[in-house]
Design a protein around this motif. Structure first.
Motif, PDB file in Angstrom:
ATOM      1  N   ILE A 158       0.804  -1.221   0.000  1.00 45.88           N
ATOM      2  CA  ILE A 158       0.000   0.000   0.000  1.00 45.88           C
ATOM      3  C   ILE A 158       0.839   1.275   0.000  1.00 45.88           C
ATOM      4  CG2 ILE A 158      -1.927  -1.144   1.162  1.00 45.88           C
ATOM      5  CD1 ILE A 158      -1.126   0.450   3.705  1.00 45.88           C
ATOM      6  N   ARG A 159       2.156   1.161   0.200  1.00 49.87           N
ATOM      7  CA  ARG A 159       2.999   2.359   0.270  1.00 49.87           C
ATOM      8  C   ARG A 159       3.869   2.532  -0.964  1.00 49.87           C
ATOM      9  NH1 ARG A 159       0.102   4.994   3.987  1.00 49.87           N
ATOM     10  NH2 ARG A 159       0.161   4.004   6.041  1.00 49.87           N
ATOM     11  N   TYR A 160       4.155   1.424  -1.637  1.00 51.54           N
ATOM     12  CA  TYR A 160       4.994   1.456  -2.839  1.00 51.54           C
ATOM     13  C   TYR A 160       4.561   0.278  -3.717  1.00 51.54           C
ATOM     14  CZ  TYR A 160       9.092   2.067  -5.792  1.00 51.54           C
ATOM     15  OH  TYR A 160       9.915   2.302  -6.864  1.00 51.54           O
ATOM     16  N   PRO A 161       4.601   0.430  -5.044  1.00 53.11           N
ATOM     17  CA  PRO A 161       4.153  -0.652  -5.930  1.00 53.11           C
ATOM     18  C   PRO A 161       5.105  -1.848  -5.917  1.00 53.11           C
ATOM     19  CG  PRO A 161       4.990   1.201  -7.222  1.00 53.11           C
ATOM     20  CD  PRO A 161       4.922   1.664  -5.797  1.00 53.11           C
ATOM     21  N   THR A 162       4.980  -2.689  -4.899  1.00 56.07           N
ATOM     22  CA  THR A 162       5.838  -3.851  -4.729  1.00 56.07           C
ATOM     23  C   THR A 162       5.452  -4.963  -5.703  1.00 56.07           C
ATOM     24  OG1 THR A 162       4.359  -4.426  -2.915  1.00 56.07           O
ATOM     25  CG2 THR A 162       6.456  -3.463  -2.326  1.00 56.07           C
ATOM     26  N   GLU A 163       6.462  -5.693  -6.173  1.00 58.54           N
ATOM     27  CA  GLU A 163       6.214  -6.826  -7.066  1.00 58.54           C
ATOM     28  C   GLU A 163       5.848  -8.082  -6.288  1.00 58.54           C
ATOM     29  OE1 GLU A 163       8.886  -7.790 -10.295  1.00 58.54           O
ATOM     30  OE2 GLU A 163       9.734  -5.766 -10.177  1.00 58.54           O
ATOM     31  N   VAL A 164       6.492  -8.277  -5.142  1.00 57.01           N
ATOM     32  CA  VAL A 164       6.256  -9.476  -4.338  1.00 57.01           C
ATOM     33  C   VAL A 164       5.980  -9.059  -2.903  1.00 57.01           C
ATOM     34  CG1 VAL A 164       7.159 -11.700  -3.580  1.00 57.01           C
ATOM     35  CG2 VAL A 164       7.862 -10.776  -5.805  1.00 57.01           C
ATOM     36  N   ASN A 165       4.862  -9.547  -2.355  1.00 56.90           N
ATOM     37  CA  ASN A 165       4.495  -9.261  -0.974  1.00 56.90           C
ATOM     38  C   ASN A 165       4.518 -10.557  -0.180  1.00 56.90           C
ATOM     39  OD1 ASN A 165       3.840  -6.386  -1.158  1.00 56.90           O
ATOM     40  ND2 ASN A 165       2.180  -7.059  -2.497  1.00 56.90           N
ATOM     41  N   LEU A 166       5.361 -10.619   0.823  1.00 57.07           N
ATOM     42  CA  LEU A 166       5.519 -11.812   1.637  1.00 57.07           C
ATOM     43  C   LEU A 166       4.824 -11.610   2.973  1.00 57.07           C
ATOM     44  CD1 LEU A 166       9.313 -12.577   0.974  1.00 57.07           C
ATOM     45  CD2 LEU A 166       7.310 -13.546  -0.187  1.00 57.07           C
ATOM     46  N   TRP A 167       3.774 -12.402   3.198  1.00 51.59           N
ATOM     47  CA  TRP A 167       3.023 -12.324   4.449  1.00 51.59           C
ATOM     48  C   TRP A 167       3.685 -13.249   5.453  1.00 51.59           C
ATOM     49  CZ3 TRP A 167      -2.534 -14.642   5.259  1.00 51.59           C
ATOM     50  CH2 TRP A 167      -2.983 -14.312   6.545  1.00 51.59           C
ATOM     51  N   GLY A 168       4.379 -12.658   6.422  1.00 50.46           N
ATOM     52  CA  GLY A 168       5.071 -13.455   7.414  1.00 50.46           C
ATOM     53  C   GLY A 168       5.775 -12.575   8.426  1.00 50.46           C
ATOM     54  N   ASP A 169       6.193 -13.162   9.543  1.00 47.42           N
ATOM     55  CA  ASP A 169       6.949 -12.383  10.514  1.00 47.42           C
ATOM     56  C   ASP A 169       8.381 -12.217  10.024  1.00 47.42           C
ATOM     57  OD1 ASP A 169       8.890 -14.201  12.412  1.00 47.42           O
ATOM     58  OD2 ASP A 169       7.227 -15.356  11.586  1.00 47.42           O
ATOM     59  N   ALA A 170       9.005 -11.136  10.437  1.00 43.91           N
ATOM     60  CA  ALA A 170      10.296 -10.747   9.875  1.00 43.91           C
ATOM     61  C   ALA A 170      11.372 -11.801  10.118  1.00 43.91           C
ATOM     62  CB  ALA A 170      10.728  -9.399  10.444  1.00 43.91           C
ATOM     63  N   LYS A 171      11.490 -12.260  11.341  1.00 43.68           N
ATOM     64  CA  LYS A 171      12.587 -13.162  11.699  1.00 43.68           C
ATOM     65  C   LYS A 171      12.541 -14.466  10.901  1.00 43.68           C
ATOM     66  CE  LYS A 171      14.741 -15.261  15.802  1.00 43.68           C
ATOM     67  NZ  LYS A 171      15.955 -14.434  15.832  1.00 43.68           N
ATOM     68  N   THR A 172      11.376 -15.111  10.892  1.00 46.01           N
ATOM     69  CA  THR A 172      11.246 -16.394  10.202  1.00 46.01           C
ATOM     70  C   THR A 172      11.334 -16.235   8.695  1.00 46.01           C
ATOM     71  OG1 THR A 172       9.789 -17.088  12.003  1.00 46.01           O
ATOM     72  CG2 THR A 172       9.839 -18.474  10.050  1.00 46.01           C
ATOM     73  N   THR A 173      10.716 -15.188   8.164  1.00 49.59           N
ATOM     74  CA  THR A 173      10.707 -14.999   6.712  1.00 49.59           C
ATOM     75  C   THR A 173      12.096 -14.656   6.192  1.00 49.59           C
ATOM     76  OG1 THR A 173       8.392 -14.286   6.821  1.00 49.59           O
ATOM     77  CG2 THR A 173       9.626 -13.723   4.829  1.00 49.59           C
ATOM     78  N   LEU A 174      12.818 -13.791   6.888  1.00 47.59           N
ATOM     79  CA  LEU A 174      14.175 -13.472   6.457  1.00 47.59           C
ATOM     80  C   LEU A 174      15.077 -14.701   6.513  1.00 47.59           C
ATOM     81  CD1 LEU A 174      14.690  -9.989   8.153  1.00 47.59           C
ATOM     82  CD2 LEU A 174      14.417 -10.418   5.703  1.00 47.59           C
ATOM     83  N   SER A 175      14.913 -15.509   7.552  1.00 42.22           N
ATOM     84  CA  SER A 175      15.713 -16.738   7.656  1.00 42.22           C
ATOM     85  C   SER A 175      15.419 -17.681   6.500  1.00 42.22           C
ATOM     86  CB  SER A 175      15.429 -17.447   8.988  1.00 42.22           C
ATOM     87  OG  SER A 175      15.876 -16.681  10.065  1.00 42.22           O
ATOM     88  N   ALA A 176      14.147 -17.795   6.136  1.00 41.07           N
ATOM     89  CA  ALA A 176      13.767 -18.678   5.025  1.00 41.07           C
ATOM     90  C   ALA A 176      14.194 -18.108   3.679  1.00 41.07           C
ATOM     91  CB  ALA A 176      12.256 -18.898   5.050  1.00 41.07           C
ATOM     92  N   LEU A 177      14.245 -16.788   3.585  1.00 39.97           N
ATOM     93  CA  LEU A 177      14.630 -16.140   2.326  1.00 39.97           C
ATOM     94  C   LEU A 177      16.128 -16.217   2.072  1.00 39.97           C
ATOM     95  CD1 LEU A 177      13.784 -14.289  -0.078  1.00 39.97           C
ATOM     96  CD2 LEU A 177      14.058 -12.330   1.469  1.00 39.97           C
ATOM     97  N   LEU A 178      16.910 -16.198   3.126  1.00 34.66           N
ATOM     98  CA  LEU A 178      18.370 -16.082   3.004  1.00 34.66           C
ATOM     99  C   LEU A 178      18.996 -17.141   2.085  1.00 34.66           C
ATOM    100  CD1 LEU A 178      20.679 -14.284   4.072  1.00 34.66           C
ATOM    101  CD2 LEU A 178      20.989 -15.952   5.904  1.00 34.66           C
TER     102      LEU A 178
END
Length: 600
Positions: free
Chosen positions: A311-331
């Protein structure tokens, strides 16, 4: 002795692990107040702090949630007492803080009769609360309390339990196994929400393709410091933080450009204007003019609140998740980038820090408030908690305070409410009585409600393991933030509205049995902080500062400069001093846009 509805609620809150409550009494909540007195005498595991105002209680509950991750609890009487909670509860709503409010109400039989202090509280709280419900029978109590706590926790906002006066002392009834009756239990498992591998792969494709990656990190990433830094190192990214996310990234990280926005740094602004990829983590940063131009950057967003995604910037991918777990899974999906871009940002930040330090040392009449904060930054204990108000102290906090890994800082965010610094500081101290706490507040906010808060401190400070509780009052005789907002809008400062009544803040401290320190000479700032941190009791440190020190944003829009020029040329009572101080602070970037000529 039979258990009353109020006794049950007290025991239920304790069962849920909620042990710190803030409130103010009254006959509309009298039965519950009496039950708390019995519970305290029986040694039940809770602490009740009677604030000096219901608004203070709601802010303290919100701050408790922020500083602990737990659900905050506030309690008020009916009618006007209930209405006083609203500002603090809106603060909880705006900053995603879980809070449960127990609110009194007139007797059920009176509802709709226009009885004294009768207000339709469900309607009143419906806009601010994630859940609001009146307890209608003793058997109904269990469901309402349990659901309120679960909703506050799950949706990270305020939930309101309305408790009519004629219910509070009735004998509690176990919910029956029958039609219409719900039976609930205690317990909430906070799952770590993480997107699936396909969503992570899509996000990684965007991030891996970038050569100039910028990260914008907010309070949703609190607790994920290591993960944020690992991703930044992998992407060769620069990291900017939203004001509420300041504590996520340690201040000594070279590529941490501190805040973005009106209270932010020039490297943060420049990074956003030149990046080709943006990763937003746990932030609902609202100021679009500071984000990359549309189409310039590919973007990915991570947030635990789906309503904040995209809603603040035209993002291509929106990941619904908590920061800690999602960043760990993304790394594992991210490729190692080189550090040329990150190194250039670090170099810009070193230059900015030098400029900030220079500006803080410039002459002022009598004390430059920036210097007060740079000195504080150097002297903050490694486990300190610091709060700021929504006035000019927020500017100086944003510009000059760099938090260490074990420090915490907070303020009223989306609501940006005046007077929040004091109840935030008190809640931080009650939550962490072994840690030093510093409250930074303007003279206007201190007079509004901050001085009342010192009475709460007087009542409780000897209970704290560590007595260090310092209130820095920026004494400039002016509602300073609003004065500058008026100037930027093109209006001269209006003294009738803006001037603050002079007061001896250090003397007020001494009156309460605290230590009072008054500073009017910039050379005394360092020693004053040393005295404050060494004191064996709470301290009010009153510093007489220059109201004409400009809180210049890192990026000055033409409209802002023109508005300021208009106000100064058309009757601002301090136009000469404002021009002189602005020249010292940043003539090159301000006066060129104002169309004025001056000398450093």
């Amino acid at each position: 002795m039979a258990t009353s509805v109020s006794d049950f609620i007290i025991d239920r809150l304790i069962q849920w692990g909620l042990h710190q409550w803030y409130g103010y009494p009254g006959d509309g909540i009298g039965g519950f107040d009496g039950a708390m007195g019995r519970a305290q005498r029986d040694g039940k595991n809770f602490s009740y702090v009677r604030s000096t105002h219901e608004e203070e209680a709601a802010f303290m509950a919100t701050a408790h949630a922020k500083f602990t991750g737990e659900v905050g609890v506030c309690i008020s009487t009916s009618g006007p007492g209930a209405l006083h909670l609203l500002n603090g509860l809106y603060d909880a709503q705006g900053d995603n803080a879980p809070v449960v409010a127990i609110v009194g109400q007139q007797g059920r039989v009176s509802l709709g009769s226009e009885f004294q202090q009768e207000i339709n509280l469900e309607r009143v709280f419906s806009d601010v609360a994630v859940f609001v419900q009146t307890v209608t029978t003793p058997m109904h109590t269990q469901l309402v309390v349990d659901k309120a706590i679960r909703m506050a926790k799950a949706y990270r906002g305020p939930a309101v339990v309305v408790l009519p006066a004629d219910i509070q002392n009735l004998e509690m009834e176990e919910p029956a196994v029958e039609h219409f009756v719900s039976r609930s239990g205690v317990g909430y498992v906070e799952d770590r929400l993480v997107p699936d591998d396909s969503a992570l792969a899509k996000a990684a494709e965007v991030l891996n393709s970038g050569e100039k990656v910028a990260m914008l990190v907010g309070q949703g990433a609190i607790g994920a410091t290591d993960e944020v830094l690992e991703v930044a190192e992998r992407l060769g990214a620069g990291v900017s933080t939203a004001l509420l996310g300041k504590q996520v990234v340690p201040g000594d990280i070279a590529y941490h450009t501190q805040q973005l926005g009106l209270l932010g740094s020039r490297p943060s602004y420049d990074m956003m204007q030149t990046c080709d990829t943006l990763l937003m983590v746990g932030t609902n940063f609202p100021y679009g003019e500071f984000l990359p131009p549309t189409g310039q950057a590919r973007a990915v967003q991570i947030d635990l609140s789906p309503r904040h995604l995209g809603i603040r910037y035209p993002t291509e991918v929106n990941l619904w998740g908590d920061a800690k777990t999602t960043l760990s899974a993304l790394l594992p999906h991210l490729q190692q980038h080189d550090t040329a871009w990150q190194d250039s940002i670090a170099e810009q930040m070193r230059d900015w820090d030098a400029e900030n330090d220079r500006v803080a040392q410039t002459k002022a009449d009598p004390v430059n408030p920036r210097r007060v904060f740079t000195t504080l930054n150097d002297k903050l204990p490694q486990n300190a908690i610091i709060t700021a108000d929504a006035g000019s102290t927020a500017d100086w906090y944003g510009f000059h305070i760099k938090l260490g890994r074990n420090q915490m800082g907070n303020l009223s965010g989306r609501m940006a409410s005046m007077l929040g610094a004091m109840p935030y500081a008190m809640a931080g101290k009650f939550a962490h009585p072994d840690r030093p706490v510093v409250c930074t507040i303007g003279d206007g906010a201190f007079q509004m409600l901050g001085m009342n808060g010192m009475l709460t401190v007087k009542r409780h400070w000897k209970e704290w393991d560590n007595p260090t509780f310092i209130v820095l009052v920026i004494d400039n005789g002016d509602l300073n933030q609003v004065s500058w907002e008026m100037r930027v809008a093109g209006d001269p400062r209006w003294d009738t509205a803006q001037l603050v009544e002079p007061m001896d803040y250090a003397g007020y401290a001494e009156l309460l049995g605290f230590k009072g320190i008054r500073v009017e000479d910039p050379d005394d700032i360092g020693a004053a902080w040393d005295q404050a941190f060494a004191a064996d009791r709470p301290v009010i440190l009153s510093v007489k500062t220059d109201p004409n020190t400009p809180p210049l944003p890192a990026h000055i829009a033409s409209a802002q400069a023109k508005g300021l020029a208009k106000s100064l040329l058309h009757g601002d009572p301090d136009s000469g001093e404002v021009i002189a101080q602005s020249a010292r602070a940043g003539a090159a970037r301000l006066f060129a846009r104002m169309g004025l000529k001056t000398e450093e």
